[in-house]
Design a protein around this motif. Structure first.
Motif, PDB file in Angstrom:
ATOM      1  N   GLU A  59       0.835  -1.203   0.000  1.00  8.33           N
ATOM      2  CA  GLU A  59       0.000   0.000   0.000  1.00  8.33           C
ATOM      3  C   GLU A  59       0.871   1.255   0.000  1.00  8.33           C
ATOM      4  N   GLN A  60       0.528   2.194  -0.826  1.00  9.31           N
ATOM      5  CA  GLN A  60       1.291   3.438  -0.921  1.00  9.31           C
ATOM      6  C   GLN A  60       0.942   4.349   0.256  1.00  9.31           C
ATOM      7  N   VAL A  61       1.975   4.823   0.970  1.00  8.19           N
ATOM      8  CA  VAL A  61       1.756   5.748   2.078  1.00  8.19           C
ATOM      9  C   VAL A  61       2.284   7.142   1.755  1.00  8.19           C
ATOM     10  N   ALA A  62       3.117   7.249   0.706  1.00 11.94           N
ATOM     11  CA  ALA A  62       3.645   8.548   0.283  1.00 11.94           C
ATOM     12  C   ALA A  62       4.190   8.409  -1.127  1.00 11.94           C
ATOM     13  N   ALA A  63       4.433   9.557  -1.745  1.00 13.07           N
ATOM     14  CA  ALA A  63       5.026   9.562  -3.086  1.00 13.07           C
ATOM     15  C   ALA A  63       5.850  10.829  -3.265  1.00 13.07           C
ATOM     16  N   VAL A  64       6.974  10.684  -3.959  1.00 17.58           N
ATOM     17  CA  VAL A  64       7.849  11.818  -4.253  1.00 17.58           C
ATOM     18  C   VAL A  64       8.141  11.803  -5.746  1.00 17.58           C
ATOM     19  N   ASP A  65       7.608  12.793  -6.442  1.00 20.49           N
ATOM     20  CA  ASP A  65       7.818  12.899  -7.887  1.00 20.49           C
ATOM     21  C   ASP A  65       7.460  11.592  -8.602  1.00 20.49           C
ATOM     22  N   GLY A  66       6.361  11.014  -8.178  1.00 19.28           N
ATOM     23  CA  GLY A  66       5.896   9.784  -8.820  1.00 19.28           C
ATOM     24  C   GLY A  66       6.460   8.511  -8.237  1.00 19.28           C
ATOM     25  N   GLN A  67       7.503   8.618  -7.421  1.00 16.35           N
ATOM     26  CA  GLN A  67       8.104   7.426  -6.819  1.00 16.35           C
ATOM     27  C   GLN A  67       7.397   7.142  -5.492  1.00 16.35           C
ATOM     28  N   THR A  68       6.818   5.953  -5.375  1.00 24.86           N
ATOM     29  CA  THR A  68       6.005   5.634  -4.198  1.00 24.86           C
ATOM     30  C   THR A  68       6.862   5.107  -3.047  1.00 24.86           C
ATOM     31  N   ILE A  69       6.329   5.314  -1.851  1.00 24.46           N
ATOM     32  CA  ILE A  69       6.883   4.723  -0.631  1.00 24.46           C
ATOM     33  C   ILE A  69       5.785   3.845  -0.059  1.00 24.46           C
ATOM     34  N   THR A  70       6.059   2.552   0.090  1.00 25.37           N
ATOM     35  CA  THR A  70       5.035   1.609   0.538  1.00 25.37           C
ATOM     36  C   THR A  70       4.987   1.520   2.052  1.00 25.37           C
TER      37      THR A  70
END
Length: 318
Positions: A59-70
């Motif tokens: 599940e995605q909890v954040a994103a930076v310039d399209g790059q997700t952090i799960t």
């Protein structure tokens, strides 16, 4: 199932040959084995996460310039950065509770209240313990420390004359002034402070604005929280204490000038009225403190891990 089988066995004729008895019980044993394997199979399936739960790790909890952090990356990072220290604290608290039971040591709410009052009045600006812990977590931490001190000093004798003299020499420590649980937002100019005040009036939360707008980075990361402010603290700008004296709980001050020329607003979350502790109130604490001075300063709860068979994820001992 077993009781039924036992009844059947007891009802078997005593004249039946032993080999024939074994033949009769064999199918039942096989059936029991199949049922046991089936139960184990379903138990394992129950323990395994469902497809939805497994997917939750991605599940995605954040994103930076399209790059997700799960979520899985997030949790792994938290364990890596804070996991060992957090687990160590939990083990220490559990070990101290075991020690309290072993040595029949009691810690009262009044003793914890005393330590809290002293901690708040003597809070150092660099110590963010109060801000980082909830009230229950802070009380548990104090409880564990008191148990440790009582275990270490249970056989150390301190004369009354020593503790009485200590109290007289340090009486001011036990006359605690009124303290204000305070948060601040520091800005560059009066116009900036007025702007922040307007945002608060329009419904913005103080802690959110502190993180976004405050120039005091150390408190901004904590939502503006600077802990408890008293008149005797030298590490807190006197202008802050003067400002919070004029407002009630859950109120925000008008913009005021700090000693460095910048402006600030302060929010008061809690007010604790001043109190004085007599010698009888603090006698046991003083005796314990004097006894601790006779012991090595390096003793920590980890010294008791082996005694209470404490183990953890990171290997043996601490």
């Amino acid at each position: 199932m077993r009781s039924t089988q036992n009844n059947k066995l007891t009802q078997t004729s005593p004249n039946t040959p032993i080999s024939q008895k074994r033949l009769k019980t064999k199918p039942t044993l096989i059936l029991l084995l199949i049922l046991l394997i089936g139960n184990l199979f379903w138990f394992v399936l129950w323990l395994l996460p469902s497809g939805e739960q497994v997917k939750g790790g991605d599940e995605q909890v954040a994103a930076v310039d399209g790059q997700t952090i799960t979520r899985q990356e997030w949790l792994a990072a938290m364990e890596s950065r804070y996991g060992k220290e957090t687990l160590q604290n939990l083990v220490n608290e559990a070990v101290m509770e075991k020690a309290a039971n072993q040595y029949k040591i009691k810690v009262t709410d009044e003793e914890i209240d005393l330590e809290l009052a002293l901690l708040r009045s003597a809070q150092d600006s660099n110590d963010t313990t109060i801000q980082n812990l909830s009230d229950s977590e802070l009380r548990q931490k104090i409880r564990a420390q008191l148990i440790l001190e009582k275990v270490l000093t249970k056989d150390v004798v301190t004369e009354d004359t020593q503790s009485e003299a200590y109290y007289e020499e340090n009486k001011s420590l036990y006359n605690i002034p009124t303290t204000y649980r305070t948060s601040i937002i520091v800005v560059e100019s009066k116009d900036d402070a007025i702007s922040v005040k307007k945002e608060l009036a329009n419904g913005s939360e103080f802690s959110v604005l502190a993180r976004e707008r405050s120039l005091d980075t150390s408190s901004a990361s904590l939502g503006g929280d600077i802990g408890y402010v008293t008149a005797t603290q030298t590490s807190v700008d006197p202008a802050i204490f003067k400002a919070v004296q004029s407002i009630k709980v859950n109120d925000t001050t008008e913009p005021f000038v700090l000693s460095d020329g910048r402006y600030a607003l302060a929010f008061v979350e809690e007010i604790l009225e001043g109190q004085s502790f007599s010698y009888d109130n603090v006698k046991d604490r003083i005796k314990r403190e004097l006894a601790m001075e006779q012991l090595p300063s390096s003793i920590t709860p980890e010294a008791f891990w082996a005694e209470f068979n404490a183990t953890w994820y990171y290997g043996e001992g601490k």
